[in-house]
Design a protein around this motif. Structure first.
Motif, mmCIF file in Angstrom:
data_model
loop_
_atom_site.group_PDB
_atom_site.id
_atom_site.type_symbol
_atom_site.label_atom_id
_atom_site.label_comp_id
_atom_site.label_asym_id
_atom_site.label_seq_id
_atom_site.Cartn_x
_atom_site.Cartn_y
_atom_site.Cartn_z
ATOM 1 N N LEU A 1 -4.678 3.478 6.340
ATOM 2 C CA LEU A 1 -4.071 2.196 6.284
ATOM 3 C C LEU A 1 -5.268 1.162 6.706
ATOM 4 N N THR A 2 -5.639 1.605 8.102
ATOM 5 C CA THR A 2 -6.763 0.792 8.366
ATOM 6 C C THR A 2 -7.727 0.469 7.517
ATOM 7 N N ARG A 3 -8.333 1.863 6.698
ATOM 8 C CA ARG A 3 -9.668 1.871 6.021
ATOM 9 C C ARG A 3 -9.263 1.079 4.607
ATOM 10 N N ASP A 4 -8.247 1.229 4.733
ATOM 11 C CA ASP A 4 -7.781 0.998 3.167
ATOM 12 C C ASP A 4 -7.674 -1.200 3.105
ATOM 13 N N LEU A 5 -6.600 -1.937 4.013
ATOM 14 C CA LEU A 5 -6.338 -2.604 4.394
ATOM 15 C C LEU A 5 -7.934 -3.859 5.208
ATOM 16 N N ARG B 1 1.017 -1.762 0.339
ATOM 17 C CA ARG B 1 0.073 -0.070 -0.308
ATOM 18 C C ARG B 1 0.776 1.283 0.173
ATOM 19 N N LEU B 2 1.997 1.481 0.695
ATOM 20 C CA LEU B 2 2.416 2.398 0.907
ATOM 21 C C LEU B 2 3.783 3.104 -0.253
ATOM 22 N N ALA B 3 3.499 1.647 -1.333
ATOM 23 C CA ALA B 3 4.288 1.425 -2.634
ATOM 24 C C ALA B 3 3.514 2.595 -3.779
ATOM 25 N N GLU B 4 2.170 2.858 -2.835
ATOM 26 C CA GLU B 4 1.474 3.837 -3.462
ATOM 27 C C GLU B 4 1.415 4.937 -3.515
ATOM 28 N N GLY B 5 1.614 5.069 -2.333
ATOM 29 C CA GLY B 5 2.041 7.186 -1.667
ATOM 30 C C GLY B 5 1.787 6.722 -0.485
ATOM 31 N N GLU B 6 2.332 7.805 0.781
ATOM 32 C CA GLU B 6 2.530 8.157 1.559
ATOM 33 C C GLU B 6 0.612 6.966 2.668
ATOM 34 N N SER C 1 5.627 6.566 4.070
ATOM 35 C CA SER C 1 6.442 6.136 3.621
ATOM 36 C C SER C 1 7.186 5.217 3.117
ATOM 37 N N LEU C 2 7.522 4.504 1.678
ATOM 38 C CA LEU C 2 9.066 3.511 2.692
ATOM 39 C C LEU C 2 10.301 4.499 2.197
#
Length: 117
Positions: A42-46, A31-36, A78-79
């Motif tokens: 992250l909670t919502r997206d995952l 997910r962070l590869a897509e942007g910060e 971010s990464l």
């Protein structure tokens, strides 16, 4: 003569791959590869609990793979190493080349984890 892999300087590589071996941490990295993102993003997206995401982000941060940028009361993660994207791409190429072999591995595959059993 048996060579102990840890005796020949493999500890850092073992630690790196171990840090990425958890499905949640790998999903966060992808997910962070897509942007910060913030923990709430992250909670919502995952679809994971905030405490779970926070613990895994902390692990990735402690390993030096993720960094945080504070902005007010929020932290944007971010990464920290763009080379991680190359590593993930190489892993995907290896997985494509091995087909089902890794998934069916009796020791580490999904059947061994009970997912496919």
């Amino acid at each position: 003569m048996t060579i102990n892999c840890l005796a020949v300087g493999m500890e850092p590589a073992v630690s790196l791959f171990h840090s990425l071996s958890d499905a949640t941490r790998l999903a966060i990295v992808r997910r962070l590869a897509e942007g910060e993102a913030r923990v709430v993003d992250l909670t919502r997206d995952l679809g994971l609990a905030q405490s779970t995401v926070s613990a895994h982000v902390a692990c990735l941060r402690d390993c030096g793979l993720v960094s945080g940028r504070p902005e007010g009361r929020q932290v944007f993660y971010s990464l920290s190493r763009p080379e991680l994207l190359d590593l993930l791409a190489a892993a995907e190429a290896v997985l494509a080349a091995t087909g089902e072999a890794v998934t069916l591995c009796p020791r580490y595959g999904v059947v061994a984890d009970g997912v496919g059993a």
